[in-house]
Motif scaffolding. Structure first.
Motif, short mmCIF file in Angstrom:
data_model
loop_
_atom_site.label_atom_id
_atom_site.label_comp_id
_atom_site.label_asym_id
_atom_site.label_seq_id
_atom_site.Cartn_x
_atom_site.Cartn_y
_atom_site.Cartn_z
N GLY A 117 38.84 -66.50 -61.79
CA GLY A 117 37.79 -65.80 -62.50
C GLY A 117 37.00 -66.69 -63.44
O GLY A 117 35.87 -66.35 -63.82
N ARG A 118 37.59 -67.81 -63.85
CA ARG A 118 36.90 -68.75 -64.73
C ARG A 118 36.44 -70.00 -63.98
O ARG A 118 35.86 -70.91 -64.59
N ASN A 119 36.76 -70.07 -62.69
CA ASN A 119 36.41 -71.23 -61.87
C ASN A 119 36.97 -72.53 -62.44
O ASN A 119 36.31 -73.58 -62.43
N LEU A 120 38.22 -72.46 -62.92
CA LEU A 120 38.85 -73.62 -63.54
C LEU A 120 40.18 -73.92 -62.86
O LEU A 120 40.93 -73.01 -62.48
N ARG A 121 40.47 -75.21 -62.76
CA ARG A 121 41.76 -75.67 -62.27
C ARG A 121 42.28 -76.76 -63.19
O ARG A 121 41.52 -77.60 -63.68
#
Length: 295
Positions: free
Chosen positions: A225-229
């Motif tokens: 949902g935050r487009n973070l890894r």
């Protein structure tokens, strides 16, 4: 724990990253953000402040529980006070309950140190944390030096708290330490399907509080949902990973550690448990790197 009126903060920054350190509160991390988004759970101040409310804290000179705080080492009987009541065990060593000193710092780096003088743990030691922010992440070097007069059982690790949200994880778990009863695992087995994290798993579907051995040093956490890894890379010295996914909580933990719980009492060899024996003046060190990517 530290007096809330005296709790100091040290803030490191780069263009995209911000790290808050809480030296007085067990050498803890108070927060880690990328482009103003929380990568670690931010510290929430409470009346009874504890590292357990922070974004993460160090584990020295051992990680996990020691059964009832008792063990024998080189003909010496050691009895540690329980430090996680109401449990009867000792957990995570002394450093997370102590104030640390800021040995040096700049705009994007800091070194925290803690010098332990023998009390119930009969060996003097120095614990160090070197933090260095990059534009895309954090490097953390952990060091433990035996300042005692004889060999010391030794381990180290880091206990970060990640925000749960819609997180999913992928950890190269190999085997899991299990117990037939109680909190002290004593056998190493293949993980059941519900504990196999070798492919992506949604954190909300997990119910784990276990130490694993790992077959590789790269673990991944994503928040779609935050487009973070986050890619977390640990040195080979950190051959174990503790995964904690408590229900109805807003956090979860993926903790790189050097050894299995209660290794000092284990019947398994040190090659399997990961326990070290440090001679006087010897140092154990390991690095953990977090790299943040947009997905």
């Amino acid at each position: 724990m530290a007096d809330s009126t005296a709790l100091s903060r040290l803030i490191l920054e780069t263009k995209a990253m911000k790290l808050t350190l809480l030296p007085d509160l067990g050498g803890s991390v108070g927060g880690l953000t990328y482009m103003a988004q929380d990568i670690l759970r931010p510290f929430a101040r409470t009346a009874d402040e504890s590292p357990l409310q922070t974004a993460g804290f160090p584990l020295f000179p051992f990680s996990g529980r020691i059964s009832e705080g008792r063990f024998a080492w080189n003909d010496r009987d050691v009895s540690l006070a329980p430090n996680f009541l109401p449990e009867p065990h000792a957990i995570h060593g002394q450093a997370w309950h102590a104030a640390w000193q800021v040995a040096e710092h700049g705009s994007n780096h800091a070194r925290l140190v803690f010098d332990y003088r023998p009390e119930d743990w009969p060996w003097a030691y120095r614990a160090e944390q070197d933090f260095r922010l990059r534009d895309d992440g954090l490097d953390l070097m952990l060091r433990l030096t035996n300042h005692g007069d004889d060999s010391m059982p030794a381990g180290l690790g880091w206990h970060p708290y990640f925000p749960r949200l819609d997180a999913r994880v992928k950890v190269p778990v190999d085997r899991v330490w299990m117990s037939d009863e109680g909190m002290i695992p004593d056998r190493l087995v293949m993980p059941a399907a519900g504990a196999d994290l070798s492919d992506w798993r949604i954190v909300d579907e997990l119910d784990l509080d276990n130490a694993f051995t790992v077959s590789d040093q790269i673990s991944c956490i994503e928040w779609p949902g935050r487009n973070l890894r986050v890619e977390m890379v640990s040195d080979a010295e950190l051959g174990h990973m503790v995964i904690y996914t408590p229900k109805q909580q807003e956090f979860f933990c993926v903790e790189p550690v050097s050894h299995a719980p209660d290794s000092v009492n284990s019947q398994h060899p040190a090659e399997l448990t990961g326990l070290h024996s440090l001679e006087p003046g010897e140092t154990l060190s390991a690095q953990i790197s977090l790299t943040i990517r947009e997905i």
